[in-house]
Design a protein around this motif. Structure first.
Motif, PDB file in Angstrom:
ATOM      1  N   HIS A  18       2.740   7.506  -5.889  1.00 24.95           N
ATOM      2  CA  HIS A  18       2.032   7.281  -4.633  1.00 24.95           C
ATOM      3  C   HIS A  18       1.688   5.791  -4.505  1.00 24.95           C
ATOM      4  O   HIS A  18       1.069   5.212  -5.400  1.00 24.95           O
ATOM      5  N   HIS A  19       2.103   5.189  -3.389  1.00 25.20           N
ATOM      6  CA  HIS A  19       1.871   3.761  -3.183  1.00 25.20           C
ATOM      7  C   HIS A  19       1.945   3.450  -1.697  1.00 25.20           C
ATOM      8  O   HIS A  19       2.641   4.141  -0.941  1.00 25.20           O
ATOM      9  N   PRO A  20       1.263   2.414  -1.242  1.00 29.28           N
ATOM     10  CA  PRO A  20       1.382   1.965   0.154  1.00 29.28           C
ATOM     11  C   PRO A  20       2.801   1.479   0.416  1.00 29.28           C
ATOM     12  O   PRO A  20       3.446   0.909  -0.465  1.00 29.28           O
ATOM     13  N   PRO A  21       3.330   1.685   1.616  1.00 30.44           N
ATOM     14  CA  PRO A  21       4.706   1.257   1.921  1.00 30.44           C
ATOM     15  C   PRO A  21       4.961  -0.225   1.665  1.00 30.44           C
ATOM     16  O   PRO A  21       6.070  -0.605   1.280  1.00 30.44           O
ATOM     17  N   LEU A  22       3.941  -1.071   1.853  1.00 31.68           N
ATOM     18  CA  LEU A  22       4.121  -2.505   1.643  1.00 31.68           C
ATOM     19  C   LEU A  22       4.407  -2.857   0.189  1.00 31.68           C
ATOM     20  O   LEU A  22       4.938  -3.928  -0.104  1.00 31.68           O
ATOM     21  N   LEU A  23       4.055  -1.943  -0.733  1.00 29.24           N
ATOM     22  CA  LEU A  23       4.263  -2.219  -2.156  1.00 29.24           C
ATOM     23  C   LEU A  23       5.612  -1.723  -2.661  1.00 29.24           C
ATOM     24  O   LEU A  23       5.913  -1.861  -3.855  1.00 29.24           O
ATOM     25  N   ALA A  24       6.415  -1.142  -1.781  1.00 30.15           N
ATOM     26  CA  ALA A  24       7.686  -0.562  -2.228  1.00 30.15           C
ATOM     27  C   ALA A  24       8.595  -1.608  -2.864  1.00 30.15           C
ATOM     28  O   ALA A  24       9.139  -1.403  -3.960  1.00 30.15           O
ATOM     29  N   VAL A  25       8.784  -2.737  -2.188  1.00 28.23           N
ATOM     30  CA  VAL A  25       9.666  -3.785  -2.723  1.00 28.23           C
ATOM     31  C   VAL A  25       9.102  -4.421  -3.987  1.00 28.23           C
ATOM     32  O   VAL A  25       9.834  -4.577  -4.985  1.00 28.23           O
ATOM     33  N   PRO A  26       7.793  -4.819  -4.023  1.00 28.09           N
ATOM     34  CA  PRO A  26       7.246  -5.355  -5.284  1.00 28.09           C
ATOM     35  C   PRO A  26       7.351  -4.372  -6.448  1.00 28.09           C
ATOM     36  O   PRO A  26       7.671  -4.777  -7.574  1.00 28.09           O
ATOM     37  N   LEU A  27       7.113  -3.082  -6.181  1.00 24.84           N
ATOM     38  CA  LEU A  27       7.233  -2.089  -7.252  1.00 24.84           C
ATOM     39  C   LEU A  27       8.688  -1.943  -7.694  1.00 24.84           C
ATOM     40  O   LEU A  27       8.968  -1.808  -8.893  1.00 24.84           O
ATOM     41  N   PHE A  28       9.597  -1.977  -6.742  1.00 24.61           N
ATOM     42  CA  PHE A  28      11.028  -1.924  -7.089  1.00 24.61           C
ATOM     43  C   PHE A  28      11.399  -3.079  -8.007  1.00 24.61           C
ATOM     44  O   PHE A  28      12.066  -2.886  -9.036  1.00 24.61           O
ATOM     45  N   LEU A  29      10.979  -4.284  -7.657  1.00 23.89           N
ATOM     46  CA  LEU A  29      11.310  -5.456  -8.464  1.00 23.89           C
ATOM     47  C   LEU A  29      10.669  -5.389  -9.844  1.00 23.89           C
ATOM     48  O   LEU A  29      11.296  -5.748 -10.848  1.00 23.89           O
ATOM     49  N   ALA A  30       9.417  -4.902  -9.904  1.00 22.16           N
ATOM     50  CA  ALA A  30       8.718  -4.804 -11.186  1.00 22.16           C
ATOM     51  C   ALA A  30       9.404  -3.804 -12.107  1.00 22.16           C
ATOM     52  O   ALA A  30       9.662  -4.089 -13.285  1.00 22.16           O
ATOM     53  N   PHE A  31       9.729  -2.618 -11.569  1.00 23.99           N
ATOM     54  CA  PHE A  31      10.372  -1.596 -12.401  1.00 23.99           C
ATOM     55  C   PHE A  31      11.806  -1.980 -12.738  1.00 23.99           C
ATOM     56  O   PHE A  31      12.293  -1.638 -13.825  1.00 23.99           O
ATOM     57  N   LEU A  32      12.480  -2.680 -11.829  1.00 26.31           N
ATOM     58  CA  LEU A  32      13.828  -3.151 -12.143  1.00 26.31           C
ATOM     59  C   LEU A  32      13.795  -4.160 -13.284  1.00 26.31           C
ATOM     60  O   LEU A  32      14.630  -4.104 -14.208  1.00 26.31           O
ATOM     61  N   LEU A  33      12.824  -5.062 -13.259  1.00 28.46           N
ATOM     62  CA  LEU A  33      12.691  -6.048 -14.338  1.00 28.46           C
ATOM     63  C   LEU A  33      12.406  -5.357 -15.667  1.00 28.46           C
ATOM     64  O   LEU A  33      13.009  -5.694 -16.694  1.00 28.46           O
TER      65      LEU A  33
END
Length: 311
Positions: A18-33
């Motif tokens: 569960h996360h705000p839509p604005l955090l989707a890209v930052p979370l993607f980058l963090a988990f990808l890293l």
């Protein structure tokens, strides 16, 4: 929909984190890293052990297996999580859900057995040093490692078949970021009391047995280390075992929190699950390289740097 005991759900929807839509890209980058670091870090450990003949003994052979398990556990979970962040793709077919659950428990249980085996290896190395080379031969190491994989396979086959014998007739929203036993039990169209009990007893018994064996091994190890007269010898022995103990604690605490409470619906469960499925596989290579002098020296040699021996 189909009737009776047949499964009518063709696919599941993974709610994810569960996360705000604005955090989707930052979370993607963090988990990808994190995922890239996990794969590269564990891959580097495997490469180092394979190419450096000084590491060709049981402890590092088992460490190769651990690194491979960490890579595959992360690969079974994180790519689907990343797709959810970036593409909003949260659907997973029934068959893929079965495969994901089987893979996760197969790899996780194998890792549990491997930790126990690594503790036994350290017990032999420190408490039975004169007999270590004759006991932990290359053939014995292969058989023991194979045993952990077979044990993980049997355990996962049992758990997977036992949960998917239940009917799933809707809803199909999995309030989790991957297919796992506690989340799927909440979707079954039948009484899950026996499944929850079996999960508690089966996973609890395995985890407790392995943990007791590990503690027993390290009880003997600590007693043997304390008998070493040299302070430097004691420090080296403790340093050898500290990495393994740290990894065991990081692994067992969150797993116990999740699987000994299979009916739990607390929001904290998702956070804990992220830790042992995403973060722990990244921590293992860091812990082993920082706490292990031989591994650090081998990494320097792999990079073409000369290792300065302290006197």
């Amino acid at each position: 929909m189909q009737s009776g005991n047949q499964t009518s759900v063709a696919h599941f929807l993974l709610v994810g984190l569960h996360h705000p839509p604005l955090l989707a890209v930052p979370l993607f980058l963090a988990f990808l890293l994190i995922y890239l670091l996990t794969v590269s870090g564990n891959g580097l450990i495997i490469l180092t052990v394979l190419v450096d003949v000084r590491l060709h003994h049981a402890m590092y052979w088992f460490l190769c297996h651990l690194s491979f398990l960490d890579m595959t556990i992360s690969s079974a979970i994180v790519p689907k999580l990343l797709a959810g962040f970036l593409l909003g793709s949260r659907a997973i077919s029934f068959g893929d859900c079965v495969i994901q659950l089987f893979s996760f428990h197969f790899l996780g249980c194998t890792e549990c057995f491997l930790y126990t085996l690594m503790a036994y290896d350290r017990f032999l190395a420190i408490c039975k040093p004169l007999h270590y080379a004759t006991i932990m031969t290359h053939r014995v190491c292969n058989y023991l490692a194979l045993g952990t994989w077979m044990g993980g396979t049997l355990h996962s086959l049992f758990q997977t078949s036992f949960i998917f014998r239940l009917p799933f007739c809707g809803p199909n929203r999995v309030d989790y970021f991957f297919c796992d036993i506690p989340a799927l039990l909440r979707l079954a169209c039948a009484d899950t009391t026996i499944n929850e009990l079996v999960t508690f007893v089966d996973i609890g018994f395995l985890a407790l047995t392995c943990f007791v064996l590990i503690l027993t091994s390290y009880g003997y190890i600590v007693a043997a280390i304390l008998r070493i007269r040299s302070a430097e010898g004691r420090r080296n022995a403790f340093s050898t075992c500290a990495a393994h103990l740290t990894v065991v604690i990081v692994y067992y605490v969150p797993c116990t929190f999740i699987y000994l409470r299979p009916g739990s619906q607390e929001p904290l469960d998702g956070v804990i699950a992220v830790f042992y499925t995403v973060v722990t596989p990244l921590l293992n290579p860091i812990i082993y390289t920082l706490r292990n002098k031989e591994m650090k020296a081998a990494l320097w040699r792999l990079g073409g740097c000369k290792v300065v021996q302290a006197h």
